[in-house]
Structure formats: C-alpha cells, structure tokens
Design a protein around this motif. Structure first.
Motif, PDB file in Angstrom:
ATOM      1  N   ASN A 474      54.681  63.826  87.417  1.00 33.67           N
ATOM      2  CA  ASN A 474      55.596  64.561  86.545  1.00 33.67           C
ATOM      3  C   ASN A 474      56.557  63.572  85.906  1.00 33.67           C
ATOM      4  N   GLY A 475      56.946  63.866  84.675  1.00 35.57           N
ATOM      5  CA  GLY A 475      57.889  62.998  83.994  1.00 35.57           C
ATOM      6  C   GLY A 475      57.187  61.846  83.293  1.00 35.57           C
ATOM      7  N   ARG A 476      57.971  61.040  82.606  1.00 36.32           N
ATOM      8  CA  ARG A 476      57.440  59.925  81.840  1.00 36.32           C
ATOM      9  C   ARG A 476      58.278  58.672  82.080  1.00 36.32           C
ATOM     10  N   GLU A 477      57.613  57.517  81.918  1.00 38.06           N
ATOM     11  CA  GLU A 477      58.290  56.228  81.941  1.00 38.06           C
ATOM     12  C   GLU A 477      58.029  55.526  80.613  1.00 38.06           C
ATOM     13  N   TYR A 478      58.810  54.461  80.372  1.00 37.58           N
ATOM     14  CA  TYR A 478      58.699  53.590  79.195  1.00 37.58           C
ATOM     15  C   TYR A 478      59.318  54.249  77.957  1.00 37.58           C
ATOM     16  N   GLY A 479      59.898  53.426  77.133  1.00 34.42           N
ATOM     17  CA  GLY A 479      60.402  53.878  75.843  1.00 34.42           C
ATOM     18  C   GLY A 479      61.502  54.918  75.947  1.00 34.42           C
ATOM     19  N   VAL A 480      61.681  55.683  74.864  1.00 31.23           N
ATOM     20  CA  VAL A 480      62.765  56.653  74.790  1.00 31.23           C
ATOM     21  C   VAL A 480      62.592  57.758  75.829  1.00 31.23           C
ATOM     22  N   LEU A 481      61.376  58.286  75.969  1.00 26.73           N
ATOM     23  CA  LEU A 481      61.184  59.382  76.913  1.00 26.73           C
ATOM     24  C   LEU A 481      61.423  58.932  78.350  1.00 26.73           C
ATOM     25  N   GLY A 482      61.032  57.709  78.679  1.00 24.31           N
ATOM     26  CA  GLY A 482      61.323  57.189  80.001  1.00 24.31           C
ATOM     27  C   GLY A 482      62.811  57.004  80.227  1.00 24.31           C
TER      28      GLY A 482
END
Length: 497
Positions: A474-482
């Motif tokens: 669940n969720g995201r890493e890296y960049g703006v979303l991270g």
C-alpha cells in the motif's frame, strides 16, 4: 559461464578492519544525536556471503531502546516540523554531497555485507541511493505546502514521527528512499535497518551526523524484527510506519500498528511479469529481460522473473536466454569481472534451492542452471543462475517470490492469455512489456494490475512513483507521491478572502 579449474576459485578476503570500520557494529544505536552501545548484551553475527566468514557481531537493540528513540524523535519534531524549507533542503544537499564523496566506501561496505558485485554496488546501489536524496531536496524548491481553494485553504503538514523499516537487499537505496522524503517533509525518524546488512546503514547515520542534522531528528535502532520492528510499529507515539520487506513481514507490521491506527505504507513482495509481444525484437529484449531479472542477483522485489513469451517463439527465447546467462560471470563480488556474486545469506540460498527443486518436480524444464551451488565454489552462497521453461501459472515457481537468479519462461497463444498470465499472481508490484509498437505496448500495460509498468526497458526514473497492487503493498515511494506519504492534509475553512 566460466568454470574455474581445481575446486574453489580464490575469493578476496575482506574485512571491516580493511575498510577502516573496526568497531562499527558495536555502537549500533544512534539516539538523540549520540552513539550508544545497547545495554542488553545481545548480538548477531554479520556474515560475508562470499566466504561465509563472520565479519563481526552487531549489537542488538531492544524495545526499551525503541522507546528512548521515539521520545527523542517526538521532542525533536516540535522544532524540525516548523523548520524553514531552505534549512531542510540545505541539509539534504550536504547529505547528498557526502554520499557521493564516500561512494567508494559505501560500495565496498555493501559488497561486503550482502555480496553485491563491486561494479554493481558502484554503478547502482550507491548512486541510485544518492538520487533519492537529490530528488527530495529538489522537490522542496517547488512543492506547494499550502494552496487556496474556493473558500478554504489546504495545508500539507508533516505527519509526525516516522518508523522506517528497511530490508537487506538494497540496504542504502531503501534507506534513502524513506529517510530523505521524511526529513524533507519535516518529519522525524526512527530507522530499523536489516540486521543482516547493517554496515551501510551505520555509515549513512554517520553521514547525517556529519551533515549537521539536529539531535533527535534521525534515530537508528538496530535489532531484529520481532524485538525492534514490532516495537516501532506498535508504539503509540509513532505516527507512521513505512516498511519494505516480505509480504509476511508487512502483514505482521500492519497488525502491530493497527491498535494505534497509524498510517502504514508497505512495499512488499513481487512476481513481476515481462510480456514479449510477437513483434518484439527478441534478440534485443531477451538478454535485457534476463539482465533485469538477475539484477542484484535476482534479489529485487520488482525483478521481472516471469518472461511471458509467444508459444511460437519459445524455442528461440530459450536459446537467447541461455546465451545471455552464459555471459554472466559468477564470482568473487570484489572482482570487477563479476556480474553475479553470491546471494546475501544462508536463508536465501536455501530458498533458491527449494524453489528450483519444486519447479522441476512440478514439470518445468531446466534450460540452464538448476539446483546446487555454482560450479567451482566450495564455500559462499553462490547459486546457479537458472532459466526454467514451459512454466504454467499453477506452478509454485510462477506464484511465489524466489528472490534469486531464477527466470521462468511462460508461453502464451493470444495477447488476452498473456495479460491473464501476467495478472495471475497475488502480487502487483511491477511489470514489463516489449513491443515494436508503443501504442500496443501501452494498451497491454494499461491492463496489467501493477504499480509500475516498464515499456521496452526504459531508464530508471527516480521521480516515477513506485508501489504495489494486491499483496505487493500500500502507498507509494519516490517522487512527489512518495514525498506526500509523509504529509497530513488539513483544511482550514474561512481562511481565504
């Protein structure tokens, strides 16, 4: 693959002392700006996977150490959360510069602690880790922490104290992917790295200390998952958990965190497909697909370890895959000739053997490799790079993560069947599509249930969000979303003119 004559080839004898790191494993706690020795007296061996020699004992922290680290992080949050964006960016800039300055030491440490080939550590493990810091620094220059809407203000604020749990396979890369955006957002941190590859984490903590991070903003507690990881996850004063690890570990952490209703982001297992459409340039994409699957000795959760190929081209793909493996030298990770070093630990060595043997029992055809230690090695966790063909979706090797250099070739008759095969696992972390027609590739990519899809082997992009569908997390890493995972959202109504 070259086969050394006369038993084991020479493997370079390396040590922490040779790297100038004597005693680094003993003072394994960094809490409130100070290095400490855990009081419990417990330790775990740190093993060089190339020789199976013990290179030192890591002193293990305890739940009491976690409690102290969280208190320090909570106290520091009061000032770090309201620090100037320019101050945080400058700090990350110094961290980035220090990582690059110490790149060779970090690469040597990673190669020693988890067996990464030194060229791979130099070209990927360290520079890609540095990129996460650079991206977090650069995002601060333009990120809108507040914006006006129709009659209200939306404010993005640091979530609080973040417990970060990182794995052994990309030890520095996964640390910077979490710590850098957390610090950039204004959060404070308690980090638990893997006890199996702790040296690079300790070096990173030294870098943060030298960069001038205020006491308590970053805290490091080494220890095991059951003792330290679960204590962090369950702690009432931790506002967020981010874990990269196995799906099993992610479930355990989520259970421990549930009682305090904290945010939990998880980057977990994968069984990523690589669909070769029938117009793909097989001579190009098959070797690249093998290299991608075997990157980091296959110890990547996003590795495309299921190559889904047109049935009419299966024989050609088998030949090309075997040829690609033949050019991958298995050997001493300290040698610049080595492409594949050992896997990182004895449990992973056993896992690769178990899964390869299961594939054969269930009817897969071995094209190259198979069970056993790589030829010519009497010691070290050297597995045989393996390609198995005629794999069907019901086989264990098609459903379960191996985490080693084992590639499955899975034939299909129609594009619909290829997409069905790609989606027929519990995971959905990453995927690849190969085609001479970018539009056709995009159409297939849009139907794969995975957090990232790579078309025709593009370059890595540190701004592209990374995370999973289904049991991949669940969720995201890296960049703006991270970065935004470390922010809370507040609406202030009546604040605009």
């Amino acid at each position: 693959m070259p086969k050394p004559e006369g038993g084991s080839p020479p493997v370079t004898s390396r040590s922490l002392e040779a790297l100038g790191l004597s005693g680094i494993l003993e003072r394994s706690l960094f809490i409130n700006g100070a290095w400490r020795v855990p009081a419990g007296g417990r330790s775990v061996d740190v093993v060089d996977p190339a020789t199976e020699a013990v290179i030192g004992q890591l002193a293990l922290g305890s739940p009491g150490d976690v409690d102290e680290a969280v208190r320090a992080a909570r106290a520091a949050f009061a000032h770090w959360s309201v620090s100037a964006v320019a101050e945080r960016a400058a700090l990350l800039g110094r961290v980035h510069a220090l990582i690059l300055e110490r790149a060779e030491l970090l690469a040597q440490a990673i190669s020693l602690e988890m067996g990464a080939a030194i060229n791979f550590a130099r070209a990927s493990q360290v520079p890609l880790a540095a990129e996460h810091v650079r991206v977090a620094r650069d995002l601060l220059a333009s990120y809108p922490f507040a914006r006006e809407e129709d009659g209200f203000l939306v404010s993005r604020e640091p979530i609080g104290v973040c417990g970060l749990i990182t794995p052994w396979n990309w030890p520095l890369y996964q640390i910077t992917a979490k710590v850098a955006p957390a610090l950039a957002a204004g959060c404070t941190v308690v980090l638990k790295p893997s006890e199996l590859s702790p040296v690079s984490a300790l070096l990173f903590a030294r870098i943060l200390e030298e960069a001038g991070l205020p006491p308590g903003v970053f805290n490091l507690v080494n220890g095991t998952g059951p003792d330290v990881g679960e204590a962090i996850a369950a702690h009432a004063d931790v506002d967020m958990i981010s874990i990269t690890g196995s799906t099993r570990a992610g479930v355990q952490v989520a259970r421990a965190a549930a009682a305090t209703v904290k945010r939990v982001t998880q980057e977990l297992g994968g069984k990523s497909p690589n669909i070769l459409l029938d117009d793909a340039d097989f001579e190009r994409v098959v070797p690249l697909g093998v290299a991608s699957a075997f990157r980091n000795v296959g110890q990547s959760c996003s590795a495309p370890t299921r190559m889904v190929v047109p049935r009419a081209a299966l024989a050609q793909v088998e030949t090309l895959a075997a040829q690609a493996v033949a050019f991958m030298t298995v050997g001493d990770p300290a040698s610049t000739d080595t492409v594949l070093g050992p896997v990182a630990n004895p449990a992973q060595f056993a896992r690769v053997q178990e899964m390869t043997e299961a594939a054969i029992r269930e009817g897969a055809k071995v094209i190259v490799g198979g069970p056993g230690r790589s030829e010519g090695f009497a010691r070290g966790f050297y597995v045989r790079p393996t390609v198995v063909s005629e794999v069907t979706a019901g086989m264990s090797i098609a459903q379960e993560e191996v985490f080693g250099p084992v590639l499955c070739l899975m034939p299909y008759d129609t594009v619909e069947e290829a997409i069905a095969i790609a989606n027929d696992t519990p995971y959905g972390l990453s995927a690849h599509v190969q085609s001479a027609d970018p539009q056709a590739a995009r159409q297939v990519a849009s139907r794969i249930r995975a957090g990232q899809v790579h078309i025709n082997h593009p370059n890595w992009n540190p701004l592209a969000p990374f995370g999973g569908y289904k049991r991949s997390g669940n969720g995201r890493e890296y960049g703006v979303l991270g970065f935004e995972e470390y922010l809370e959202t507040k609406a202030i109504i009546g604040a605009t003119a």
